[in-house]
Design an enzyme around this catalytic site. Structure first.
Site, PDB file in Angstrom:
ATOM      1  N   VAL A 110     -27.821 -56.517 -34.708  1.00  0.00           N
ATOM      2  CA  VAL A 110     -27.573 -57.905 -34.298  1.00  0.00           C
ATOM      3  C   VAL A 110     -28.845 -58.725 -34.482  1.00  0.00           C
ATOM      4  O   VAL A 110     -28.797 -59.914 -34.758  1.00  0.00           O
ATOM      5  CB  VAL A 110     -27.047 -57.971 -32.844  1.00  0.00           C
ATOM      6  N   GLY A 111     -30.002 -58.070 -34.350  1.00  0.00           N
ATOM      7  CA  GLY A 111     -31.283 -58.746 -34.577  1.00  0.00           C
ATOM      8  C   GLY A 111     -31.599 -58.816 -36.062  1.00  0.00           C
ATOM      9  O   GLY A 111     -31.168 -57.973 -36.851  1.00  0.00           O
ATOM     10  N   GLY A 189     -26.980 -65.561 -24.096  1.00  0.00           N
ATOM     11  CA  GLY A 189     -25.977 -65.442 -25.154  1.00  0.00           C
ATOM     12  C   GLY A 189     -24.856 -64.542 -24.676  1.00  0.00           C
ATOM     13  O   GLY A 189     -24.648 -64.362 -23.474  1.00  0.00           O
ATOM     14  N   ARG A 190     -24.141 -63.958 -25.639  1.00  0.00           N
ATOM     15  CA  ARG A 190     -23.020 -63.074 -25.289  1.00  0.00           C
ATOM     16  C   ARG A 190     -23.473 -61.912 -24.415  1.00  0.00           C
ATOM     17  O   ARG A 190     -22.784 -61.530 -23.464  1.00  0.00           O
ATOM     18  CB  ARG A 190     -22.371 -62.540 -26.566  1.00  0.00           C
ATOM     19  N   PRO A 214     -29.819 -76.214 -22.234  1.00  0.00           N
ATOM     20  CA  PRO A 214     -28.652 -75.789 -21.446  1.00  0.00           C
ATOM     21  C   PRO A 214     -27.520 -75.294 -22.346  1.00  0.00           C
ATOM     22  O   PRO A 214     -27.293 -75.833 -23.423  1.00  0.00           O
ATOM     23  CB  PRO A 214     -28.248 -77.060 -20.699  1.00  0.00           C
ATOM     24  N   ARG A 215     -26.816 -74.276 -21.880  1.00  0.00           N
ATOM     25  CA  ARG A 215     -25.667 -73.738 -22.606  1.00  0.00           C
ATOM     26  C   ARG A 215     -24.473 -73.694 -21.646  1.00  0.00           C
ATOM     27  O   ARG A 215     -24.068 -72.618 -21.171  1.00  0.00           O
ATOM     28  CB  ARG A 215     -25.987 -72.349 -23.159  1.00  0.00           C
ATOM     29  N   ARG A 272     -36.136 -57.453 -27.883  1.00  0.00           N
ATOM     30  CA  ARG A 272     -37.099 -57.003 -28.880  1.00  0.00           C
ATOM     31  C   ARG A 272     -38.465 -56.879 -28.222  1.00  0.00           C
ATOM     32  O   ARG A 272     -38.845 -57.685 -27.374  1.00  0.00           O
ATOM     33  CB  ARG A 272     -37.186 -57.985 -30.063  1.00  0.00           C
ATOM     34  N   HIS A 320     -35.239 -47.289 -27.399  1.00  0.00           N
ATOM     35  CA  HIS A 320     -34.374 -48.249 -28.096  1.00  0.00           C
ATOM     36  C   HIS A 320     -32.961 -47.680 -28.286  1.00  0.00           C
ATOM     37  O   HIS A 320     -32.488 -47.501 -29.423  1.00  0.00           O
ATOM     38  CB  HIS A 320     -34.981 -48.638 -29.441  1.00  0.00           C
ATOM     39  N   SER A 323     -27.661 -49.740 -27.889  1.00  0.00           N
ATOM     40  CA  SER A 323     -26.354 -49.718 -28.567  1.00  0.00           C
ATOM     41  C   SER A 323     -25.887 -48.298 -28.857  1.00  0.00           C
ATOM     42  O   SER A 323     -24.907 -48.104 -29.589  1.00  0.00           O
ATOM     43  CB  SER A 323     -26.425 -50.513 -29.872  1.00  0.00           C
TER      44      SER A 323
END
Length: 355
Positions: A110-111, A189-190, A214-215, A272, A320, A323
């Site tokens: 994703v990164g 984010g998600r 803002p989100r 990260r 790491h 995931s």
């Protein structure tokens, strides 16, 4: 008798010729197919998709360890597509080595801080990546790491194993709990939303977040309040980093931020390693400026075992693995493969990074 021998010999020669012709045809077809290089041993779902497509000639560094840089530069020459992971630096040198046929770079991550986006944009090379499919796994691991750090689980397990477990003591190995706490999220984010949704049942009192702005659409899902970074640092009992690594977020978690945090605060990073100044984090942890830290990402990776952060009891470091579930890694490889095939066909990718 001689007639039968001639007939059998003729049949054998015809059969041999057909086999040779078939092999030659197959070889010619393979040479005409787009060449794809896969830089690692990836989960089977992705390789199955590539192979069953029948539309590309696949070459692969078939190892769980990274392909050596010089080998990578040699193997990418003349390829049409590249499927990589986050350990490969896709920069001008590599793109020059690949040459003008390269149409797509599909990363199983994703990164994308390992990709030189300016170079890819300049050369008109499309980029696929794998967001969404790892959200649940990363959120789950982040909460596991938060609990392990705040409740000192790794430290406690070591004490039990190494003979430190004596009589019951009233304040021994006490940690910090989530009920009535304020959780701060750096980069909403998600994944940040998924983490907050999973933390709500623990009785968190308040969610706050900092982002480039803002989100509201995302924040409304978890009833989170937008605050500046200084306020995030001052008010958070648990500060979770979920932001992407960019020029703006490079070492954003530094002495200035740590100095504003509570001495009971827990710091968690599963984004990260580059967003944290590790020297500043070490000082904050060793001086008691903050209570503890849990890291799934570091600089470099792997972090040398001699690094001072490993010597701290209040720092939990993982290799790491956010995931790292079977289903998520297979979903990532499948998405990376489908991204690559779509680009080779000049079609819309399932998940394309717009440059």
């Amino acid at each position: 008798m001689w007639g039968r021998l001639r007939s059998d010999l003729t049949k054998a020669l015809v059969s041999e010729f057909r086999t040779w012709a078939k092999l030659e045809t197959m070889q010619r077809v393979m040479q005409e197919l787009p060449r794809v290089y896969v830089t690692r041993q990836v989960p089977p779902d992705g390789m199955k998709i590539l192979k069953q497509s029948g539309m590309c000639h696949i070459e692969q560094w078939d190892s769980d360890d990274p392909v050596p840089r010089q080998e990578l530069l040699k193997q990418v020459s003349g390829i049409d597509g590249l499927l990589c992971v986050l350990t490969e630096k896709i920069d001008a040198e590599l793109l020059d080595a690949a040459g003008p046929k390269l149409k797509v770079v599909s990363t199983m991550s994703v990164g994308y801080d390992h990709l030189s986006l300016d170079e890819l944009r300049k050369r008109g090379i499309r980029v696929g990546y794998t967001p969404d499919v790892l959200t649940n796994a990363v959120a789950e691991l982040t909460i596991s790491l938060l609990l392990a750090t705040s409740r000192r689980i790794v430290e406690a397990a070591d004490e039990a194993k190494n003979g430190g477990w004596g009589t019951w003591r009233t304040m021994w190995l006490c940690g910090y709990e989530l009920p009535h706490s304020t959780v701060g999220i750096l980069g909403l984010g998600r994944i940040g939303v998924a983490i907050a949704e999973r933390l709500k049942p623990f009785g968190v009192q308040k969610f706050i977040y900092t982002d480039v702005g803002p989100r509201p659409e995302l924040a409304n899902k978890i009833e989170a309040e937008y605050v500046p970074l200084d306020v995030l640092a001052k008010e958070s009992d648990f500060l979770i980093v979920c932001c992407a690594l960019t020029a703006e977020t490079q070492e954003i978690c530094n002495s200035s931020m740590f100095s504003k945090m509570k001495n009971t605060a827990i710091f968690i990073n599963t984004s990260r390693g580059g967003v944290v100044n590790q020297d500043d984090l070490y000082k904050a942890l060793s001086s008691g400026q903050i209570a503890g830290a849990g890291l799934d990402v570091t600089v470099p990776e792997p972090l040398p075992t001699s690094h001072p952060l490993f010597k701290l009891k209040n720092c939990t470091i993982l290799p790491h693995i956010a995931s790292a579930t079977y289903s998520t890694r297979n979903a990532m490889s499948a998405l990376a493969a489908n991204n690559l095939l779509a680009a080779l066909k000049d079609e819309a990718m399932p998940k394309e990074l717009k440059l």
